[in-house]
Design an enzyme around this catalytic site. Structure first.
Site, PDB file in Angstrom:
ATOM      1  N   SER A   1     -24.148 -25.646 -34.732  1.00  0.00           N
ATOM      2  CA  SER A   1     -23.352 -25.449 -35.936  1.00  0.00           C
ATOM      3  C   SER A   1     -23.565 -24.019 -36.441  1.00  0.00           C
ATOM      4  O   SER A   1     -23.258 -23.073 -35.730  1.00  0.00           O
ATOM      5  CB  SER A   1     -23.714 -26.502 -36.982  1.00  0.00           C
ATOM      6  OG  SER A   1     -22.758 -26.559 -38.008  1.00  0.00           O
TER       7      SER A   1
ATOM      8  N   HIS B   1     -19.334 -33.625 -34.022  1.00  0.00           N
ATOM      9  CA  HIS B   1     -20.199 -32.462 -34.227  1.00  0.00           C
ATOM     10  C   HIS B   1     -21.599 -32.735 -33.673  1.00  0.00           C
ATOM     11  O   HIS B   1     -22.356 -31.799 -33.422  1.00  0.00           O
ATOM     12  CB  HIS B   1     -20.258 -32.154 -35.726  1.00  0.00           C
ATOM     13  CG  HIS B   1     -20.651 -30.754 -36.062  1.00  0.00           C
ATOM     14  ND1 HIS B   1     -20.025 -29.641 -35.556  1.00  0.00           N
ATOM     15  CD2 HIS B   1     -21.637 -30.272 -36.875  1.00  0.00           C
ATOM     16  CE1 HIS B   1     -20.588 -28.541 -36.038  1.00  0.00           C
ATOM     17  NE2 HIS B   1     -21.563 -28.902 -36.835  1.00  0.00           N
TER      18      HIS B   1
ATOM     19  N   ASP C   1     -14.999 -32.895 -32.448  1.00  0.00           N
ATOM     20  CA  ASP C   1     -15.579 -32.081 -33.512  1.00  0.00           C
ATOM     21  C   ASP C   1     -14.433 -31.440 -34.285  1.00  0.00           C
ATOM     22  O   ASP C   1     -13.880 -30.429 -33.871  1.00  0.00           O
ATOM     23  CB  ASP C   1     -16.491 -31.001 -32.923  1.00  0.00           C
ATOM     24  CG  ASP C   1     -17.204 -30.198 -33.998  1.00  0.00           C
ATOM     25  OD1 ASP C   1     -16.930 -30.429 -35.190  1.00  0.00           O
ATOM     26  OD2 ASP C   1     -18.024 -29.340 -33.650  1.00  0.00           O
TER      27      ASP C   1
END
Length: 737
Positions: free
Chosen positions: A555, A679, A647
């Site tokens: 991320s 994600h 995602d």
């Protein structure tokens, strides 16, 4: 667990039984919880419901408890729970343990609800009757929605005319989350019955819990009614975090029509609210709220409503201070009341931990709790039951005596129970973990940066080890003393690495100013903090071989991998791993929660009168300043790129773009994707492939033997044409991107 692991590997990590938070009986004698275990030989998961007798530490298994969840005690010997049924239905169940016996009675169905139901909460109404509330999706008309029985369409097309077309890993639909209530009767002929289930939010335009992660922390129930949080219905959720607290009186006898929810207004607080909880008497309530709209990591302020029955109920801030100065510079993540209703119990991050604090007479006092506290329950005796974990223990339960704890910060728990014997069953121990503090890039907000250092269990100080630097996501997040099945520091340490996990600028738990300092500063101070940590490790930890260093992040940590690729530090790593990272800041316009980049990058990346009034635009926009794709000419370090199809926070094009650049430049690289993951990588078989692929990649680049053979990885390997590295093919024109 009955077998001790000889070596802590990814397979051991993922097959270690996972306990839910414990649910103690009012007197604390029994604790209910579930345990799920994945078997890689059978390729299946089993889930069991357990009952722990805390007097003798004996664990019993409830029959047919595989689909049980949401346990709530009605008394010391009777509890309710939810059980999943076929075709999307859910049953409200009751089970008891007759006093003086060691056997559980057979559970029975109180009511079968024809929809998926979750987040059960129950409040006593007196005379052995109870008010129950749960969450379930509702249709536009306010009726229960069961997706398994919904009419099927002949086309898969979806047409949208406003923002927020998808969220996390799902496309938005007309259905919304609602809270449903009913009265549970006193037993008649040994069984209880349930009144008609009603939608508490019907016609209000409100939705609660807030998706995708809201649960029981978004509402509470008492004999007087319901308190909950919901997004402001007048604001688009893609652009705003604002959510409000609402109070709804409920007539449990059903003799009058349901009143409209009353919004609790707090001047100057336009951000997200959460954790509304009634006091034991139900006449007071407390909750958490943020000031700034659009900022998920703003400081949570504690509010108390001293009299819910006043003509105009109001909320008072606790430990808030004046203006921007907080009396207590911590941001609580959860809140509960003590049994006497005189104090509050809050969990807040603090320097790599999530500690339990008692707030009494407007003063915070830290109670002794190891690692990270994940759940808090108050017993009728006044004792506190906590669930938590540490970096080496995936689950612990403990009782805390409030009288002793209030006298000292180091008052020990009076009883504890560990799922892994504090890590011993996994071959792990706390002596593997230490901390270092290095100079911060910006001493105005914090003089030092904290990092966890995790060494192998067979660590030999006479040897040297490659170093794995882990960069956390968020970016307003932190590496805490907590267990993880996705980014577990022990897994990398047991592969022969010294693991360094820095909490750089933007991290939570080190003061709000330190968290806020990453705003419009993504590649600035946090990057320099990592450089400082790297230099410190090379100078002060002789066993750490920085010449064989690797870096990994997901991320925002993935953004940092792409950013480091274009910076001088990138040449100091043998390889990097970028999981679901940001390749280009411009593509953040494709995220679902647009408020996130608008806040962190200082507004829209264009200038108009309308946008300027909402989000100020500067010519030196952080959108352009911190764009990793602006430094592609410097990319040169081998990298494994991982990105998943579902995602929707950071679409898969980010990972594909990074991999395409690496390949076109002739840089050694691989691309791993899971079409069925979001994600995160959550499915055990996928997670095992993730771990094998990542560990093989980093071991290879520091000169270690592969962890697993390619054919054992369970991943379909796709071949391709080799692209010559730039400048290596002499006599031919060099290809550039």
């Amino acid at each position: 667990m009955t077998i001790r692991a000889m070596k802590f590997t990814p397979q051991v990590l993922l097959s270690t039984p996972r306990r839910s938070a414990g649910v103690p009986s009012p007197d604390g004698k029994f604790v209910l919880y579930t345990v799920s275990t994945y078997d890689f030989d059978k390729h299946s998961k089993t889930t069991e419901t357990k009952l722990l007798d805390t007097d003798v530490n004996f664990v019993d298994t409830l029959p047919d408890g595989e689909k049980a969840s949401d346990f709530v005690w009605l008394s010391n010997h009777e509890f309710a729970f939810l059980q999943g049924e076929d075709e999307g239905a859910t049953s409200l169940m009751i089970c008891s343990r007759p006093e003086g016996t060691a056997e559980l009675s057979t559970s029975y169905v109180v009511e079968k609800i024809e929809a998926p139901v979750a987040n059960l909460k129950i409040a006593s109404l007196g005379d052995d009757e109870f008010g129950i509330v749960f969450s379930a999706q509702s249709t536009k008309e306010g009726k229960l929605f069961n997706p398994e029985k919904a009419p099927k369409t002949h086309s898969s097309g979806k047409l949208y005319s406003t923002l927020f077309v998808r969220h996390w890993d799902e496309w938005t639909t007309p259905q919304r989350q609602s809270l449903w209530y009913a009265k549970l009767s006193a037993p008649k002929d040994s069984k209880r019955t349930l009144s008609k289930v009603q939608n508490a939010l019907s016609g209000s335009g409100l939705s609660s819990p807030i998706e995708p992660f809201g649960g029981t922390d978004h509402f509470d129930v008492s004999q007087w009614g319901l308190i909950f949080v919901a997004k402001d219905p007048e604001l688009n959720p893609a652009l705003h975090t604002k959510s409000d607290v609402y109070y709804l009186p409920i007539d449990w006898e059903g003799k009058g029509s349901l009143k409209s929810p009353t919004r609790v207004r707090i001047e100057g607080f336009d951000g997200a609210s959460t954790c509304p909880v009634f006091s034991p008497s139900g006449k007071k309530a407390a909750f958490l709220s943020m000031k700034k709209d659009g900022y998920e990591a703003d400081r949570n302020v504690i509010f108390v409503m001293p009299d819910l029955h006043a003509v105009k109920p109001h909320a008072e801030a606790v430990l808030a201070g004046v203006e921007k100065t907080a009396v207590w510079d911590r941001s609580p993540s959860s809140i509960a009341w003590t049994a006497d209703g005189q104090s509050l119990l809050v969990v807040a991050e603090e320097e790599g931990h999530a500690n339990l604090f008692e707030i009494h007479q407007n003063k915070p006092h830290k109670l002794f709790t190891p690692g990270v506290v994940s759940d808090v329950k108050t017993l009728s005796s006044g004792r506190i039951f906590v669930s938590g974990s540490t970096l080496v223990d995936n689950s612990y339960y403990a009782f805390i005596d409030m009288a002793a704890a209030s006298q000292s910060d180091s008052a020990p728990s009076i009883w504890s129970h560990s799922n892994t014997d504090s890590g011993v069953k996994l071959g792990l121990n706390s002596s593997q973990i230490s901390s270092i503090w290095t100079p911060a890039s910006n001493p105005k907000v914090n003089k030092e940066v904290h990092s966890w250092v995790f060494k192998p269990s067979d660590y030999d100080s006479s040897k040297t080890y490659p170093v794995a630097y882990l960069i956390h996501g968020g970016p307003q997040g932190a590496w805490n003393d907590a267990w993880s099945t996705r980014w577990n520091q022990a897994v990398f340490a047991e592969q022969g690495f010294i693991v360094v996990a820095p909490n750089v600028t933007g991290s939570t738990g080190y003061g709000q100013a330190f968290t806020d300092a990453i705003n419009q500063n993504w590649g600035g101070d946090p990057y320099q903090d990592i450089v400082n940590v790297f230099d410190y490790v090379g100078k002060h930890i002789p066993q750490a071989d920085n010449s064989r260093a690797v870096a990994l992040g997901a991320s925002y940590g993935g953004f940092m991998m792409n950013w480091i690729q274009g910076q001088p530090l990138g040449r100091n790593f043998k390889t990097m791993v970028c999981h679901d990272g940001i390749f280009s800041t411009a593509n953040l316009l494709s995220t679902e929660e647009l408020y996130f980049p608008l806040n962190d990058l200082g507004g829209y990346p264009w200038k108009t009168k309308k946008t300027e009034a909402v989000h100020p635009f500067t010519t030196a926009s952080a959108w352009h300043k911190w764009d990793p794709s602006a430094h592609l000419s410097e990319w040169a370090t081998p990298m494994l790129v991982i990105h998943n199809s579902k995602d929707y926070r950071l679409p898969i094009s980010e990972g594909l773009a990074a991999f395409n650049v690496l390949q076109a430049k002739g840089i050694e690289s691989q691309f791993l994707t899971f079409p069925d993951e979001n994600h995160f990588v959550l499915k055990p078989e996928n997670s095992l492939v993730w771990h094998k692929t990542v560990i093989n990649w980093i071991r290879k680049h520091v000169g270690l033997e592969p962890f697993a053979e390619e054919e054992e990885g369970g991943v379909e390997f796709m071949g391709g044409l080799k692209v010559e590295e730039e400048g290596k093919d002499e006599g031919k024109e060099t290809k550039e991107t």
